[in-house]
Design an enzyme around this catalytic site. Structure first.
Site, mmCIF file in Angstrom:
data_model
loop_
_atom_site.group_PDB
_atom_site.id
_atom_site.type_symbol
_atom_site.label_atom_id
_atom_site.label_comp_id
_atom_site.label_asym_id
_atom_site.label_seq_id
_atom_site.Cartn_x
_atom_site.Cartn_y
_atom_site.Cartn_z
ATOM 1 N N GLU A 47 0.845 -1.194 0.000
ATOM 2 C CA GLU A 47 0.000 0.000 0.000
ATOM 3 C C GLU A 47 0.883 1.247 0.000
ATOM 4 O O GLU A 47 1.802 1.350 0.807
ATOM 5 C CB GLU A 47 -0.848 0.081 1.266
ATOM 6 C CG GLU A 47 -1.829 -1.009 1.517
ATOM 7 C CD GLU A 47 -2.503 -0.794 2.874
ATOM 8 O OE1 GLU A 47 -3.213 0.221 3.036
ATOM 9 O OE2 GLU A 47 -2.283 -1.624 3.775
ATOM 10 N N ASP A 58 -6.604 5.907 10.833
ATOM 11 C CA ASP A 58 -5.225 5.656 11.215
ATOM 12 C C ASP A 58 -4.934 6.101 12.631
ATOM 13 O O ASP A 58 -5.417 7.135 13.095
ATOM 14 C CB ASP A 58 -4.274 6.367 10.249
ATOM 15 C CG ASP A 58 -4.330 5.770 8.854
ATOM 16 O OD1 ASP A 58 -4.209 4.534 8.758
ATOM 17 O OD2 ASP A 58 -4.509 6.514 7.876
#
Length: 256
Positions: A47, A58
């Protein structure tokens, strides 16, 4: 197609490894060195996160990396140039990971055109639900790109099936509620959850959020198809530098 590549790799390995970088952290030059080290060490796919100011999925480690990349002045255009460069230079699939605001402002079709032209295989957009993704799904489908969608332990069976109808490539299964980087207990509950995911989709399953070391990856072998290590690679990068990255990955994949 991404799924075909994964199926082929899974004939050779019981579980694959996907890693995650934030483009431009700590610098664009260091990001390229990290990709090179990871690929040489044996990762199967990666990624590439386009940094965003509010990365809501996140945790603090990846959030800090996003903030530093943005403070360095990294732009979307530079990130796409970076994606073009690594996709042409290295023999593994690369995916973009970012938030929908980036695609919306850049232009969904324009973003997909870039991916198709440069060899990116798909994208992970965690804040875009299937019900609001018609334009994105159309743009990705017309270019044979894989939209990666997400399951979580709180996703109902019916919701999993809805997601499975639009997902492609693989499904990203988050190991627990919350954000990336927190501690995850790798226990029977994870196995039961992955078995439920397996019932909902025929696509390969990736599991991330809290995968930190070889012990975690070994636990997932036979339960998931792809182990995802994100925050821990950034910790290694911050604490030990780029030169430690290859060694860290080799410990996980048992490479010499």
């Amino acid at each position: 197609m991404l799924e075909a590549y994964l199926r082929s790799r899974l004939k050779q390995k019981q579980i694959l490894l996907m890693t995650h970088i934030v483009i431009g952290y700590p610098t664009l030059e260091a990001s390229l060195e990290v990709v090179h080290s990871m690929v040489e060490a044996g990762v199967d796919l990666m990624e590439l996160q386009v940094p965003f100011s509010e990365p809501i999925a996140d945790g603090p480690v990846i959030l800090k990396a996003n903030q530093q990349a943005l403070a360095n002045g990294v732009t979307v255009g530079q990130c796409l140039d970076f994606g073009r460069r690594v996709a042409r230079q290295f023999p593994i699939p690369f995916l973009y990971m970012t938030y929908y605001n980036i695609l919306f402002k850049y232009g969904v079709d324009r973003f997909a055109d870039h991916m198709q032209a440069t060899g990116l295989k798909g994208a992970i957009v965690p804040d875009l639900p299937p019900e609001e993704a018609a334009d994105y799904l159309d743009a990705m489908g017309r270019r044979e790109l894989s939209p990666i969608f997400i399951y979580s332990p709180t996703t109902s069976d019916a919701r999993m099936q809805t997601i499975a109808r639009v997902a492609d490539g693989f499904v990203y299964c988050v190991a627990r509620k919350g954000v990336t980087g927190d501690r995850t207990a790798f226990s029977r509950q994870i196995g039961d959850y992955l078995a439920r995911c397996r019932t909902a989709t025929q696509l390969p399953l990736a599991l991330g959020f809290g995968v930190k070391n070889k012990t975690d990856v070994d636990f997932l072998a036979g339960k998931a198809d792809i182990a995802v290590i994100g925050s821990q690679t950034l910790r290694v990068l911050e604490n030990e530098g780029v030169e430690a990255m290859g060694r860290f990955i080799r410990q996980i994949v048992n490479a010499p």
